[in-house]
Design an enzyme around this catalytic site. Sequence first.
Site, PDB file in Angstrom:
ATOM      1  N   GLN A  37      10.538   7.331  -8.196  1.00  0.00           N
ATOM      2  CA  GLN A  37      10.367   8.677  -9.179  1.00  0.00           C
ATOM      3  C   GLN A  37       9.449   8.476 -10.241  1.00  0.00           C
ATOM      4  O   GLN A  37       9.270   9.591 -10.904  1.00  0.00           O
ATOM      5  CB  GLN A  37      11.574   8.062 -10.061  1.00  0.00           C
ATOM      6  CG  GLN A  37      12.984   8.601  -9.194  1.00  0.00           C
ATOM      7  CD  GLN A  37      14.747   7.835 -10.023  1.00  0.00           C
ATOM      8  OE1 GLN A  37      14.699   7.809 -10.888  1.00  0.00           O
ATOM      9  NE2 GLN A  37      15.365   7.544  -9.022  1.00  0.00           N
ATOM     10  N   GLY A  49       0.695  -1.466  -0.339  1.00  0.00           N
ATOM     11  CA  GLY A  49      -0.186   0.257  -0.156  1.00  0.00           C
ATOM     12  C   GLY A  49       1.030   0.786  -0.007  1.00  0.00           C
ATOM     13  O   GLY A  49       0.297   1.832   0.747  1.00  0.00           O
ATOM     14  N   ASN A  63      -5.193   2.795 -12.984  1.00  0.00           N
ATOM     15  CA  ASN A  63      -4.704   1.380 -12.846  1.00  0.00           C
ATOM     16  C   ASN A  63      -3.674   2.320 -12.840  1.00  0.00           C
ATOM     17  O   ASN A  63      -2.823   2.589 -13.796  1.00  0.00           O
ATOM     18  CB  ASN A  63      -4.536   0.207 -13.486  1.00  0.00           C
ATOM     19  CG  ASN A  63      -3.738  -0.706 -12.569  1.00  0.00           C
ATOM     20  OD1 ASN A  63      -3.661  -1.182 -12.187  1.00  0.00           O
ATOM     21  ND2 ASN A  63      -3.440  -1.634 -14.237  1.00  0.00           N
ATOM     22  N   HIS A  99       0.609   0.673 -12.830  1.00  0.00           N
ATOM     23  CA  HIS A  99       1.146  -0.203 -13.764  1.00  0.00           C
ATOM     24  C   HIS A  99       2.832   0.257 -13.326  1.00  0.00           C
ATOM     25  O   HIS A  99       3.274   0.951 -13.877  1.00  0.00           O
ATOM     26  CB  HIS A  99       0.500  -0.528 -14.736  1.00  0.00           C
ATOM     27  CG  HIS A  99       1.832  -2.005 -15.417  1.00  0.00           C
ATOM     28  ND1 HIS A  99       1.164  -3.856 -14.894  1.00  0.00           N
ATOM     29  CD2 HIS A  99       3.177  -2.024 -15.806  1.00  0.00           C
ATOM     30  CE1 HIS A  99       2.133  -4.197 -15.356  1.00  0.00           C
ATOM     31  NE2 HIS A  99       3.084  -3.447 -16.164  1.00  0.00           N
TER      32      HIS A  99
END
Length: 208
Positions: free
Chosen positions: A179, A12, A108, A110
């Site tokens: 980053q 999380g 989302n 990724h």
Amino acid sequence: MLRVVVLASGGGTNLQAVIDGVAAGDITGVMLAGLISNNKTVKSLERARLAGIPAVSVSPKDYEDREAFHRALLAKVDEFEPDLIVLAGFLVAIPEEMVRRYEGRIINIHPSLIPSFCGVGYYGLKVHEKVLERGVKVTGATVHFVTQGMDEGPIISQRAVYIEEGDTPEILQRRVMEQAEWILLPRAIDDIANGRVRMEDGRCKRSE
Ligand code: GAR
């Protein structure tokens, strides 16, 4: 106020970046309405509860098959009445019905530069293992709207991250988070909440 529900499977840290973004005023117009995890004992549940966000788990282990799990998951999502669903490290496929019901309202994150290193089998640390195996020199992260095809929805934002000598999957994962992910995800939510980004005709539309 945009009601945001976050779905997360594990640590999380992306959820935390969103919680911190709201607290710092970097994300405005958002109310974190709930957190759903598919695991019962993960840090993301704890992070949400600490921030005063209602947190529940809906575990596939408690249901006799995938269909029953999907029904329960969707029912829980509906209960929170979200305007936006954020998959922040949600590592199980979401029900097709959820994508239909919330079209243009699910995003989302990724951990690669889509369309590289994405799709079935590419999630979490596995993505970084495959990036290092392939020997590419640049990777990164992507935030996109969710459509039926896995990791195929319209791209909202991306950020590149360089591979360095001596990288392990764990070191690279951390750098991509620091980053790229923890910057991109809060920004995308703020952009959507403030009407600068939306999905229209299957594409990501941006207006300032
Ligand atoms: C993150 O790197 C996220 O991009 C990835 O899982 C990790 C979860 O970390 N998601 C995917 O791979 C989705 N296909 P977190 O729980 O610390 O945010």
